[in-house]
Design a protein around this motif. Structure first.
Motif, PDB file in Angstrom:
ATOM      1  N   ILE A   1       4.075  64.209   9.435  1.00 31.90           N
ATOM      2  CA  ILE A   1       3.991  64.874   8.135  1.00 31.90           C
ATOM      3  C   ILE A   1       5.402  65.228   7.681  1.00 31.90           C
ATOM      4  O   ILE A   1       6.298  65.469   8.499  1.00 31.90           O
ATOM      5  N   PHE A   2       5.631  65.250   6.367  1.00 32.92           N
ATOM      6  CA  PHE A   2       6.960  65.533   5.848  1.00 32.92           C
ATOM      7  C   PHE A   2       6.842  66.169   4.468  1.00 32.92           C
ATOM      8  O   PHE A   2       5.869  65.949   3.733  1.00 32.92           O
ATOM      9  N   ALA A   3       7.830  66.974   4.120  1.00 32.06           N
ATOM     10  CA  ALA A   3       7.889  67.613   2.802  1.00 32.06           C
ATOM     11  C   ALA A   3       9.298  68.149   2.601  1.00 32.06           C
ATOM     12  O   ALA A   3       9.962  68.570   3.560  1.00 32.06           O
ATOM     13  N   GLY A   4       9.749  68.115   1.335  1.00 28.52           N
ATOM     14  CA  GLY A   4      11.084  68.615   1.065  1.00 28.52           C
ATOM     15  C   GLY A   4      11.432  68.574  -0.403  1.00 28.52           C
ATOM     16  O   GLY A   4      10.697  68.023  -1.232  1.00 28.52           O
ATOM     17  N   PRO A   5      12.586  69.148  -0.752  1.00 28.96           N
ATOM     18  CA  PRO A   5      13.007  69.212  -2.155  1.00 28.96           C
ATOM     19  C   PRO A   5      13.610  67.894  -2.627  1.00 28.96           C
ATOM     20  O   PRO A   5      14.035  67.058  -1.829  1.00 28.96           O
ATOM     21  N   SER A   6      13.663  67.757  -3.946  1.00 33.24           N
ATOM     22  CA  SER A   6      14.255  66.564  -4.538  1.00 33.24           C
ATOM     23  C   SER A   6      14.958  66.923  -5.830  1.00 33.24           C
ATOM     24  O   SER A   6      14.638  67.932  -6.484  1.00 33.24           O
ATOM     25  N   ILE A   7      15.951  66.123  -6.186  1.00 34.97           N
ATOM     26  CA  ILE A   7      16.563  66.211  -7.506  1.00 34.97           C
ATOM     27  C   ILE A   7      16.292  64.895  -8.208  1.00 34.97           C
ATOM     28  O   ILE A   7      16.399  63.821  -7.605  1.00 34.97           O
ATOM     29  N   ASN A   8      15.914  64.966  -9.486  1.00 37.45           N
ATOM     30  CA  ASN A   8      15.399  63.812 -10.193  1.00 37.45           C
ATOM     31  C   ASN A   8      16.095  63.615 -11.537  1.00 37.45           C
ATOM     32  O   ASN A   8      16.449  64.586 -12.213  1.00 37.45           O
ATOM     33  N   TYR A   9      16.239  62.349 -11.893  1.00 36.21           N
ATOM     34  CA  TYR A   9      16.703  61.978 -13.226  1.00 36.21           C
ATOM     35  C   TYR A   9      15.606  61.166 -13.881  1.00 36.21           C
ATOM     36  O   TYR A   9      15.112  60.181 -13.321  1.00 36.21           O
TER      37      TYR A   9
ATOM     38  N   ALA B   1       6.713  65.528 -21.417  1.00 38.81           N
ATOM     39  CA  ALA B   1       5.924  66.734 -21.166  1.00 38.81           C
ATOM     40  C   ALA B   1       5.548  66.924 -19.697  1.00 38.81           C
ATOM     41  O   ALA B   1       4.852  67.891 -19.369  1.00 38.81           O
ATOM     42  N   LEU B   2       5.981  66.013 -18.818  1.00 36.84           N
ATOM     43  CA  LEU B   2       5.664  66.183 -17.406  1.00 36.84           C
ATOM     44  C   LEU B   2       6.243  67.464 -16.840  1.00 36.84           C
ATOM     45  O   LEU B   2       5.727  68.031 -15.870  1.00 36.84           O
ATOM     46  N   HIS B   3       7.337  67.946 -17.442  1.00 42.35           N
ATOM     47  CA  HIS B   3       7.992  69.166 -16.971  1.00 42.35           C
ATOM     48  C   HIS B   3       8.354  70.046 -18.156  1.00 42.35           C
ATOM     49  O   HIS B   3       8.475  69.587 -19.289  1.00 42.35           O
ATOM     50  N   LYS B   4       8.520  71.328 -17.860  1.00 41.99           N
ATOM     51  CA  LYS B   4       8.928  72.288 -18.878  1.00 41.99           C
ATOM     52  C   LYS B   4      10.341  72.803 -18.643  1.00 41.99           C
ATOM     53  O   LYS B   4      11.054  73.116 -19.591  1.00 41.99           O
ATOM     54  N   ASN B   5      10.724  72.895 -17.389  1.00 38.85           N
ATOM     55  CA  ASN B   5      12.038  73.447 -17.035  1.00 38.85           C
ATOM     56  C   ASN B   5      12.945  72.337 -16.519  1.00 38.85           C
ATOM     57  O   ASN B   5      12.691  71.762 -15.453  1.00 38.85           O
ATOM     58  N   TYR B   6      13.998  72.044 -17.279  1.00 41.30           N
ATOM     59  CA  TYR B   6      14.960  71.021 -16.910  1.00 41.30           C
ATOM     60  C   TYR B   6      16.321  71.643 -16.638  1.00 41.30           C
ATOM     61  O   TYR B   6      16.707  72.629 -17.282  1.00 41.30           O
ATOM     62  N   ILE B   7      17.032  71.061 -15.678  1.00 36.86           N
ATOM     63  CA  ILE B   7      18.412  71.485 -15.437  1.00 36.86           C
ATOM     64  C   ILE B   7      19.266  71.138 -16.646  1.00 36.86           C
ATOM     65  O   ILE B   7      20.066  71.939 -17.125  1.00 36.86           O
TER      66      ILE B   7
ATOM     67  N   ASN C   1      14.767  58.100 -30.082  1.00 32.91           N
ATOM     68  CA  ASN C   1      15.633  57.884 -28.933  1.00 32.91           C
ATOM     69  C   ASN C   1      14.909  58.216 -27.633  1.00 32.91           C
ATOM     70  O   ASN C   1      14.001  59.053 -27.592  1.00 32.91           O
ATOM     71  N   ASP C   2      15.328  57.550 -26.544  1.00 27.50           N
ATOM     72  CA  ASP C   2      14.774  57.865 -25.228  1.00 27.50           C
ATOM     73  C   ASP C   2      15.170  59.268 -24.817  1.00 27.50           C
ATOM     74  O   ASP C   2      16.252  59.760 -25.148  1.00 27.50           O
ATOM     75  N   PHE C   3      14.291  59.896 -24.046  1.00 27.71           N
ATOM     76  CA  PHE C   3      14.544  61.232 -23.522  1.00 27.71           C
ATOM     77  C   PHE C   3      15.129  61.115 -22.122  1.00 27.71           C
ATOM     78  O   PHE C   3      14.645  60.340 -21.294  1.00 27.71           O
ATOM     79  N   HIS C   4      16.178  61.889 -21.832  1.00 30.28           N
ATOM     80  CA  HIS C   4      16.846  61.902 -20.527  1.00 30.28           C
ATOM     81  C   HIS C   4      16.916  63.335 -20.012  1.00 30.28           C
ATOM     82  O   HIS C   4      17.146  64.258 -20.801  1.00 30.28           O
ATOM     83  N   ALA C   5      16.754  63.512 -18.693  1.00 26.92           N
ATOM     84  CA  ALA C   5      16.818  64.870 -18.144  1.00 26.92           C
ATOM     85  C   ALA C   5      17.014  64.835 -16.634  1.00 26.92           C
ATOM     86  O   ALA C   5      16.678  63.861 -15.958  1.00 26.92           O
ATOM     87  N   PHE C   6      17.563  65.942 -16.113  1.00 25.49           N
ATOM     88  CA  PHE C   6      17.631  66.218 -14.681  1.00 25.49           C
ATOM     89  C   PHE C   6      16.736  67.412 -14.384  1.00 25.49           C
ATOM     90  O   PHE C   6      16.678  68.365 -15.167  1.00 25.49           O
ATOM     91  N   TYR C   7      16.055  67.390 -13.224  1.00 30.47           N
ATOM     92  CA  TYR C   7      15.223  68.529 -12.849  1.00 30.47           C
ATOM     93  C   TYR C   7      14.996  68.529 -11.334  1.00 30.47           C
ATOM     94  O   TYR C   7      15.136  67.510 -10.670  1.00 30.47           O
ATOM     95  N   TRP C   8      14.603  69.697 -10.820  1.00 35.29           N
ATOM     96  CA  TRP C   8      14.274  69.844  -9.407  1.00 35.29           C
ATOM     97  C   TRP C   8      12.803  69.508  -9.185  1.00 35.29           C
ATOM     98  O   TRP C   8      11.959  69.738 -10.055  1.00 35.29           O
TER      99      TRP C   8
END
Length: 356
Positions: free
Chosen positions: A305-313, A323-329, A338-345
């Motif tokens: 089993i495994f689990a951990g944090p990630s950073i995503n673009y 709309a998959l997320h509300k809080n973006y870095i 235009n395309d939407f771009h974002a970083f998030y945890w």
């Protein structure tokens, strides 16, 4: 009566080249010949050459044919506009606009616009399409495919490499196949070997490697059935699944690479870099690049089993992806088409079963 003679409108370089060619053919017997009755051969195409009909039985120290040449063996430099055909072996440098065909062993270097074929060799073969041999121990570089024997240096191909034992490096755009690899196999998709020190690809199959099938879940509510395969340190990842949050972009895929960066008994720490996508197959799409740090625990001999944090673009052209997320870095775009771009945890969690 005056008679005027006119010459065809032929350029001076062509006239000079033609004159030199006939001079070479006419004076060929005056050239110094090598040891063991080695000859110098100049011609157009067999049998129109200085060696005439005996060319298939002759060994040459130098051979130049405007179209194609035939010989028993070559011991130096061989050049043909289209193809070289050598019935036995070669030592030196063979170059052809289309192909080189060596009946037995090729020692030295071969360069061909399309392909090189030879039984065995201990040199370098470079071809625009492919190199094909049974027992080659030298390097092979081809635009499409290499087929070799025991490779002691490198095989590089745009599509695929196959070999027996590799003591060096295989690099292919799609696939590598070998028996025992003491070195590295790197491909754009799949590596296959009986045993391998290091395999770098999306799918890696070897008897001494690891293979597992598992299920993962992330912050996007995307569930994936993923196959992980590789060696002691590096492994590949490929998966397909479903997103439970969206209504349109619901079909998911994943591909990437991972590394076991720490091992201690039942615990190990993995790092994974993956490319993910959500598709509707109607022109709408959402792409995500993820780096995840995943502590893993073995709870049985074959279950982990495994689990951990990630950073995503994320890069998306849809409102569902945005709309998959509300809080973006950090985020930008998404207006006026235009395309939407974002970083998030985010996070990744899962369970996998080792395959034998």
């Amino acid at each position: 009566m005056n008679i005027k003679l006119t010459l065809p409108n032929v350029s001076k370089p062509v006239i000079i080249l033609t004159a030199l060619t006939f001079l070479l053919l006419g004076q060929i017997s005056s050239f110094a010949q090598g040891n063991n009755n080695e000859k110098i051969n100049v011609g157009l195409i067999y049998p129109l050459s200085s060696n005439w009909k005996s060319a298939p039985e002759d060994t040459n120290s130098f051979s130049f044919n405007f179209i194609a040449g035939v010989s028993a063996a070559e011991r130096g430099f061989t050049l043909a506009g289209i193809t070289n055909v050598v019935r036995n072996d070669t030592k030196g440098f063979q170059i052809a606009g289309f192909s080189n065909h060596i009946g037995k062993k090729a020692d030295g270097m071969m360069i061909a616009g399309f392909m090189n074929t030879y039984q065995s060799g201990n040199g370098n073969a470079i071809a625009g399409f492919g190199n094909f041999s049974k027992k080659s121990t030298g390097s092979q570089i081809a635009g499409f495919m290499n087929i070799g024997g025991n490779v002691q240096s490198v095989q590089v191909a745009g599509f695929a490499n196959t070999a027996q034992n590799v003591n060096g490096f295989q690099l292919a755009g799609f696939m590598n196949i070998a028996k025992n690899v003491k070195g590295v196999q790197m491909s754009g998709f799949i590596n296959i070997a009986d045993s391998a020190n290091c395999q770098i690809g999306i799918i890696n199959i070897s008897k001494n490697g690891e293979k597992s099938l598992g299920v993962t879940f992330d912050e996007d509510q995307t569930a994936l059935l993923a196959f992980r395969s590789g060696g002691k340190f590096l492994y590949g990842i490929v998966g397909f699944g479903y997103n439970f949050k969206n209504k349109k972009e619901i079909y998911a895929w994943e591909a990437g690479l991972g590394a076991h960066i720490f091992n201690a008994g039942a615990f190990r720490l993995n790092a994974e870099l993956t490319q993910n996508g959500l598709q509707s197959f109607k022109g709408n799409q959402c792409f995500k690049s993820t780096f995840a740090l995943l502590p893993a625990f073995k709870i049985a001999n074959s279950i982990e089993i495994f689990a951990g944090p990630s950073i995503n673009y994320v890069n998306t052209n849809t409102q569902e992806g945005k709309a998959l997320h509300k809080n973006y870095i950090s985020s930008w775009g998404g207006n006026n088409g235009n395309d939407f771009h974002a970083f998030y945890w985010g996070y990744t969690a899962g369970v996998q079963v080792a395959l034998k």
